[in-house]
Design an enzyme around this catalytic site. Structure first.
Site, short mmCIF file in Angstrom:
data_model
loop_
_atom_site.label_atom_id
_atom_site.label_comp_id
_atom_site.label_asym_id
_atom_site.label_seq_id
_atom_site.Cartn_x
_atom_site.Cartn_y
_atom_site.Cartn_z
N LEU A 44 0.91 -1.16 0.15
CA LEU A 44 0.01 0.04 0.00
C LEU A 44 0.95 1.14 0.26
O LEU A 44 1.91 1.39 0.72
CB LEU A 44 -0.81 -0.06 1.23
CG LEU A 44 -2.24 -0.50 1.16
CD1 LEU A 44 -2.87 -0.30 2.42
CD2 LEU A 44 -3.22 0.00 0.01
N ASP A 45 0.68 2.26 -0.87
CA ASP A 45 1.39 3.40 -0.87
C ASP A 45 1.28 4.24 0.47
O ASP A 45 0.26 4.05 1.11
CB ASP A 45 0.88 4.47 -2.12
CG ASP A 45 1.03 3.82 -3.47
OD1 ASP A 45 2.30 3.02 -3.47
OD2 ASP A 45 0.70 4.27 -4.25
N PRO A 46 2.30 5.00 0.63
CA PRO A 46 2.23 5.56 1.95
C PRO A 46 1.06 6.59 2.34
O PRO A 46 0.54 6.59 3.26
CB PRO A 46 3.56 6.71 2.03
CG PRO A 46 4.51 5.98 1.00
CD PRO A 46 3.64 5.02 0.03
#
Length: 303
Positions: A44-46
């Site tokens: 998951l992206d930041p």
């Protein structure tokens, strides 16, 4: 002296907070469990929040089964601006005064459902000549990634406002939601980027399974020995619900653990299977392969 870590096995379904990388989240969870090893089932992206399945111990051998499962996201597309990263992190790269109506948005949804061609974002982990695309993009190099097929099972409009719209999408492996928002903006004669992204399902894992980092830390503080946090774990075999199960006896399990094939007897014995969940005495032994009625070890669990 190096701290002795615990042999913890199972899945922890974390509600990853906004602003944290998936690697940081895995590190935090591994620390709280004092686990020997850990990995995650899909980055998951930041700037994304939500469901991050984290495999501990022998569950790491089943990570590919989690990553291959379907995923559900809720996201908001902000109209009027494209950005270099296709989300809030990047610089504005294109603008548009066009603001699509609800009817216009709904009219294009079928074009983004089923198998579609999608070009990944320039800021992605895809490798180009051995280098990550995001490293090249950050260095100022032009990154042009070829479109590739992805599968979108369902795309629903949840809410439409003047400057943005919120959607829920069910999709397969390899789909980039940032690319989806960008392409929808272009199809509507506007420009768009993702301003909110939250994952709510991965394979068999749903929102009902999620636990926040704060709650996990509270459990850890209540029982430093680890018993309380272990109660938040799901079994290794949770991600293997989609493959057939095969029960064998203790002698057969011993043979399999020694790397030896087991001949399956009986009128109803399976002849061939690419993957089966092998159990003995109600406990998982590993993942096996059946060829010509012979069970062979594929990935065995060291429990």
């Amino acid at each position: 002296m190096k701290k002795q870590r615990n042999p913890v096995h199972g899945w922890l379904v974390l509600d990853k907070p906004y602003g944290m990388t998936s690697t940081q989240a895995v590190g935090k969870v591994r620390f709280l469990f004092n686990a020997e090893k850990a990995g995650h089932g899909g980055t998951l992206d930041p700037l994304a929040s939500g469901l991050l399945p984290i495999a501990l111990g022998e569950a790491t051998k089943t990570v590919s089964h989690a990553m291959d499962g379907r995923k559900i996201y809720r996201f908001t597309a902000q109209w009027g601006e494209e950005r270099t990263t296709d989300d809030l992190e990047g610089e504005v790269s294109a603008t548009s005064a066009k603001r699509p109506s609800r009817d216009e948005i709904e009219s294009i949804l079928p074009r983004f459902t089923g198998e579609i061609m999608q070009a990944p974002p320039a800021f992605s982990a895809i490798k180009v000549d051995g280098e990550r695309a995001y490293d090249l993009a950050r260095a100022g190099e032009a990154v042009d990634l070829a479109a590739r097929p992805v599968f979108i099972e369902e795309l629903k409009l949840v809410a439409a406002e003047a400057d943005h719209a919120t959607f829920e999408v069910t999709c397969g492996k390899g789909t980039y939601i940032r690319s989806l928002a960008r392409d929808m903006g272009r199809a509507l004669g506007s420009a768009a980027h993702v301003s909110m992204l939250r994952r709510v399902a991965v394979g068999p894992f749903t929102e009902a399974h999620m636990i926040s980092l704060e709650n996990l830390m509270e459990l850890s503080h209540k029982a430093p020995g680890g018993n309380a946090v272990n109660g938040a774990l799901l079994p290794i075999e949770t991600v293997l619900d989609g493959i057939p199960a095969l029960a064998i006896d203790a002698d057969q399990a011993r043979r399999l653990r020694l790397g030896q094939p087991v001949l399956l007897r009986g009128a109803n014995a399976p002849i061939a299977e690419d993957a089966v969940l092998v159990t003995s005495g109600g406990k998982p032994v590993g993942i096996g392969l059946i060829e010509q009625g012979s069970l062979k070890p594929k990935r065995l669990f060291n429990l």
